[in-house]
Design a protein around this motif. Sequence first.
Motif, short mmCIF file in Angstrom:
data_model
loop_
_atom_site.label_atom_id
_atom_site.label_comp_id
_atom_site.label_asym_id
_atom_site.label_seq_id
_atom_site.Cartn_x
_atom_site.Cartn_y
_atom_site.Cartn_z
N THR A 1 -3.54 -6.17 -0.69
CA THR A 1 -4.28 -5.88 0.65
C THR A 1 -5.55 -6.86 0.66
O THR A 1 -5.92 -7.31 1.65
CB THR A 1 -4.84 -4.32 0.25
OG1 THR A 1 -3.72 -3.53 0.27
CG2 THR A 1 -5.73 -4.14 1.76
N ARG A 2 -6.20 -6.94 -0.47
CA ARG A 2 -7.37 -8.14 -0.73
C ARG A 2 -6.82 -9.36 0.02
O ARG A 2 -7.70 -10.13 0.50
CB ARG A 2 -8.01 -7.87 -1.84
CG ARG A 2 -9.20 -8.60 -1.90
CD ARG A 2 -10.12 -8.48 -3.25
NE ARG A 2 -11.00 -9.37 -3.44
CZ ARG A 2 -11.68 -9.44 -4.43
NH1 ARG A 2 -11.50 -8.97 -5.71
NH2 ARG A 2 -12.76 -10.45 -4.35
N LEU B 1 0.72 -1.17 0.00
CA LEU B 1 -0.07 -0.02 0.04
C LEU B 1 0.84 1.11 -0.03
O LEU B 1 0.61 2.05 -0.95
CB LEU B 1 -0.90 -0.21 1.26
CG LEU B 1 -1.73 1.04 1.47
CD1 LEU B 1 -2.67 1.29 0.08
CD2 LEU B 1 -2.71 1.00 2.69
N SER C 1 -5.21 7.85 -1.67
CA SER C 1 -5.96 6.53 -1.42
C SER C 1 -5.97 5.93 -2.49
O SER C 1 -5.65 6.36 -3.61
CB SER C 1 -7.47 6.80 -0.98
OG SER C 1 -8.08 7.61 -1.99
N LEU C 2 -6.16 4.59 -2.49
CA LEU C 2 -6.15 3.87 -3.83
C LEU C 2 -7.35 4.27 -4.44
O LEU C 2 -7.36 4.15 -6.03
CB LEU C 2 -6.46 2.12 -3.69
CG LEU C 2 -5.31 1.47 -2.64
CD1 LEU C 2 -5.48 0.23 -2.29
CD2 LEU C 2 -4.03 1.82 -3.41
N TRP D 1 -4.14 -2.90 -4.33
CA TRP D 1 -5.35 -3.34 -3.77
C TRP D 1 -5.44 -4.93 -3.84
O TRP D 1 -5.96 -5.46 -2.97
CB TRP D 1 -6.43 -2.85 -4.89
CG TRP D 1 -7.67 -3.25 -4.52
CD1 TRP D 1 -8.62 -2.80 -3.81
CD2 TRP D 1 -8.41 -4.16 -5.19
NE1 TRP D 1 -9.92 -3.61 -3.78
CE2 TRP D 1 -9.73 -4.37 -4.92
CE3 TRP D 1 -8.17 -5.34 -6.50
CZ2 TRP D 1 -10.94 -5.27 -5.15
CZ3 TRP D 1 -9.00 -6.00 -6.96
CH2 TRP D 1 -10.35 -5.97 -6.29
N ARG D 2 -4.86 -5.54 -4.80
CA ARG D 2 -5.03 -7.10 -4.87
C ARG D 2 -4.15 -7.56 -3.55
O ARG D 2 -4.79 -8.61 -3.25
CB ARG D 2 -4.27 -7.42 -6.12
CG ARG D 2 -5.27 -7.40 -7.36
CD ARG D 2 -4.78 -8.06 -8.41
NE ARG D 2 -5.64 -8.03 -9.55
CZ ARG D 2 -5.44 -8.02 -11.00
NH1 ARG D 2 -3.93 -8.40 -11.51
NH2 ARG D 2 -6.28 -8.04 -11.83
N VAL E 1 -1.84 0.85 -8.05
CA VAL E 1 -3.01 0.89 -7.38
C VAL E 1 -3.71 -0.42 -7.34
O VAL E 1 -4.18 -1.00 -6.38
CB VAL E 1 -4.04 2.15 -7.62
CG1 VAL E 1 -5.43 1.71 -7.22
CG2 VAL E 1 -3.34 3.38 -7.34
#
Length: 145
Positions: free
Chosen positions: A136-137, A3, A81-82, A133-134, A129
Amino acid sequence: MNLRPALRIVRISALYDLVVTAGFALPFTAPALFASLGNLHETLGLHGVVPDPHNVMTVMFANLMGGLVLAWSVFRLVRPSLAAGVADSGGRSLFALGMGAALIGGATPIVVVMMALEIGWAVVQAVAVVAAWRRTRIAHSVAVA
């Protein structure tokens, strides 16, 4: 990508926008930038049309766009932010589309450089991003399981 690096890219792209567009936000600086662009265009012996620094509507629209981009840049610097990165990549894609249309319509070839920078930033930011995001998910899924 983690991130933190992705948010750094969002901030750097915001800083780039701040520097590049600040002069377009004010009615007394935009005409000077247009005149400089015209001088570069003539020096390079290019074909095509450049913005008229004496056209009040051209200057007004440059001011509106410049002011909006400045506000958006400050927001991304303060609150990266993303989601802001995704929105900015989409906005850059729309800017590039408009630049492409201007080129087809006869704008100065200098626009190609500006369009390449917009496309480059859109891709770099979108890749960072989406990767963050991937990651973090996936990390969230593992932690929940």
